[in-house]
Design an enzyme around this catalytic site. Structure first.
Site, short mmCIF file in Angstrom:
data_model
loop_
_atom_site.label_atom_id
_atom_site.label_comp_id
_atom_site.label_asym_id
_atom_site.label_seq_id
_atom_site.Cartn_x
_atom_site.Cartn_y
_atom_site.Cartn_z
N ASN A 9 -63.92 -6.15 -59.45
CA ASN A 9 -63.00 -5.66 -58.42
C ASN A 9 -61.95 -4.79 -59.11
O ASN A 9 -61.05 -5.30 -59.77
CB ASN A 9 -62.32 -6.86 -57.72
CG ASN A 9 -61.23 -6.44 -56.76
OD1 ASN A 9 -61.14 -5.26 -56.39
ND2 ASN A 9 -60.40 -7.39 -56.37
N TRP A 10 -62.10 -3.48 -58.93
CA TRP A 10 -61.20 -2.55 -59.64
C TRP A 10 -59.83 -2.44 -58.98
O TRP A 10 -58.93 -1.81 -59.51
CB TRP A 10 -61.82 -1.16 -59.72
CG TRP A 10 -63.08 -1.10 -60.52
CD1 TRP A 10 -63.70 -2.14 -61.18
CD2 TRP A 10 -63.90 0.05 -60.76
NE1 TRP A 10 -64.84 -1.70 -61.80
CE2 TRP A 10 -64.98 -0.36 -61.56
CE3 TRP A 10 -63.81 1.39 -60.36
CZ2 TRP A 10 -65.98 0.52 -61.97
CZ3 TRP A 10 -64.80 2.26 -60.77
CH2 TRP A 10 -65.87 1.84 -61.57
N LYS A 11 -59.71 -2.97 -57.77
CA LYS A 11 -58.47 -2.84 -57.01
C LYS A 11 -58.08 -1.35 -56.92
O LYS A 11 -58.96 -0.50 -56.84
CB LYS A 11 -57.35 -3.69 -57.62
CG LYS A 11 -57.83 -5.11 -57.92
CD LYS A 11 -56.73 -6.04 -58.22
CE LYS A 11 -57.33 -7.37 -58.68
NZ LYS A 11 -56.38 -8.46 -58.68
N HIS A 93 -60.11 -11.22 -49.72
CA HIS A 93 -59.47 -11.34 -51.03
C HIS A 93 -58.03 -11.80 -50.83
O HIS A 93 -57.37 -11.41 -49.85
CB HIS A 93 -59.51 -9.99 -51.76
CG HIS A 93 -59.07 -10.08 -53.19
ND1 HIS A 93 -57.74 -10.10 -53.54
CD2 HIS A 93 -59.77 -10.19 -54.34
CE1 HIS A 93 -57.65 -10.21 -54.86
NE2 HIS A 93 -58.86 -10.26 -55.38
N GLU A 165 -61.36 -18.21 -55.70
CA GLU A 165 -60.35 -17.54 -56.51
C GLU A 165 -59.00 -18.19 -56.28
O GLU A 165 -58.29 -17.83 -55.31
CB GLU A 165 -60.26 -16.07 -56.11
CG GLU A 165 -61.50 -15.26 -56.39
CD GLU A 165 -61.16 -13.80 -56.63
OE1 GLU A 165 -61.51 -13.29 -57.69
OE2 GLU A 165 -60.52 -13.19 -55.76
N SER A 210 -58.55 -14.41 -63.67
CA SER A 210 -58.32 -14.22 -65.10
C SER A 210 -59.53 -14.59 -65.95
O SER A 210 -59.39 -15.14 -67.05
CB SER A 210 -57.07 -14.99 -65.56
OG SER A 210 -55.92 -14.48 -64.89
N GLY A 231 -61.41 -9.15 -62.03
CA GLY A 231 -60.44 -8.10 -61.76
C GLY A 231 -60.15 -7.31 -63.02
O GLY A 231 -60.92 -6.43 -63.42
N GLY A 232 -59.05 -7.65 -63.71
CA GLY A 232 -58.59 -6.90 -64.87
C GLY A 232 -59.68 -6.59 -65.90
O GLY A 232 -59.80 -5.44 -66.36
C1 PEP Z 1 -59.49 -10.48 -58.59
O1 PEP Z 1 -58.81 -9.51 -58.37
O2 PEP Z 1 -60.32 -10.86 -57.74
C2 PEP Z 1 -59.35 -11.17 -59.87
C3 PEP Z 1 -60.00 -12.27 -60.08
O3 PEP Z 1 -58.49 -10.58 -60.78
P1 PEP Z 1 -58.26 -11.02 -62.33
O4 PEP Z 1 -59.62 -11.19 -62.94
O5 PEP Z 1 -57.50 -9.90 -62.93
O6 PEP Z 1 -57.50 -12.30 -62.29
#
Ligand code: PEP
Length: 251
Positions: A9-11, A93, A165, A210, A231-232
């Site tokens: 998920n690049w946001k 989300h 999540e 994370s 995400g990140g």
């Molecule tokens: C997300 O945006 O769904 C996510 C899990 O982000 P991150 O991996 O950065 O916590």
């Protein structure tokens, strides 16, 4: 046997050139026995669909409208996403729920719209820090899940993915421990099993929050964790590919 799935998920990060390079790099080295899904911002879908032609990596979107068509300025219909090569779409989300006020009902409507458009919804569920501390994790997850089950029916989960999540773990660097995540995943599967043991056995439940290259293997080794929503770490090809690799070896 559930095929693992890892979605990025690049946001609202990066620009077109980064999107092209990241997609090409991931497509080149993605393991064959994991379903890999990239969810870039909307405007890049068409270009990235071309980059991914004849590749096994799939495209997903980060959101869709709860309606199919009409006077909804700024919204994007599931059918439009499908036209641009999307196969998946994130639904509910936590950033959509908390920053944009999406309710359980709206999330359930979007889930149904996604399926009507031929997309696989990735239904995101998760509790906040305060809800966990109050001992309400299972109640929150049950409420969010039940909203979709009662609207779509349990059979709808045969063409959907669930992502657990915990809100307190998204983008914070705090990860649920493998045991904490497994406990919630098992709870979700058991709740689906109350309505259909067959559907529960087949539905893939991803963990997100994370996940990084160095903690992925221990999370993915848990029996009810079937992949990750990243995400990140999905913004760096090497990190994301290392997580995909961890999903292969966890099978
Ligand atoms: C997300 O945006 O769904 C996510 C899990 O982000 P991150 O991996 O950065 O916590």
């Amino acid at each position: 046997m559930r095929t693992p799935i890892v979605a990025g998920n690049w946001k609202m990060h990066g620009r077109l050139e980064m999107a092209r390079t990241l997609t090409a790099d991931i497509a080149l080295s993605a393991p064959a026995d994991v379903e890999v899904v990239l969810c870039p911002p909307y405007p890049y879908l068409g270009v990235l669909a071309e980059v991914l032609e004849n590749r096994s990596v799939a495209l997903g979107a980060q959101n869709l409208a709860s309606e199919a068509e009409g006077a909804y300025t700024g919204e994007v219909a599931g059918e439009m996403l499908a036209e641009f090569g999307c196969r998946y779409v994130l639904v509910g989300h936590s950033e959509r729920r908390s920053l944009f006020g999406e309710t359980d009902d709206e999330v359930a409507a979007k889930f149904c719209r996604a399926q009507a458009a031929g997309l696989q919804p990735v239904l995101c569920l998760g509790e906040s820090q305060a809800e966990r501390e109050a001992g309400d994790t299972e109640a929150v997850i049950a409420r969010q899940l039940d909203a979709v089950l009662s609207r779509a029916g349990v059979a709808a989960l045969t063409t959907a993915v669930i992502a657990y999540e915990p809100v307190w773990a998204i983008g914070t660097g705090l990860t649920a421990s493998p045991a904490q995540a497994q406990a919630v995943h098992a709870f979700i599967r058991a709740r689906v099993a109350q309505q259909s043991p067959e559907v529960a056995a087949g539905v893939r439940i991803l963990y997100g929050g994370s996940v990084k290259a160095d903690n992925a293997a221990s999370l993915l080794a848990e029996p009810d964790i079937d992949g990750g929503l990243i995400g990140g770490a999905s913004l760096d090809a090497d990190s994301f590919l290392a997580i995909c690799q961890a999903a292969t070896t966890a099978q």
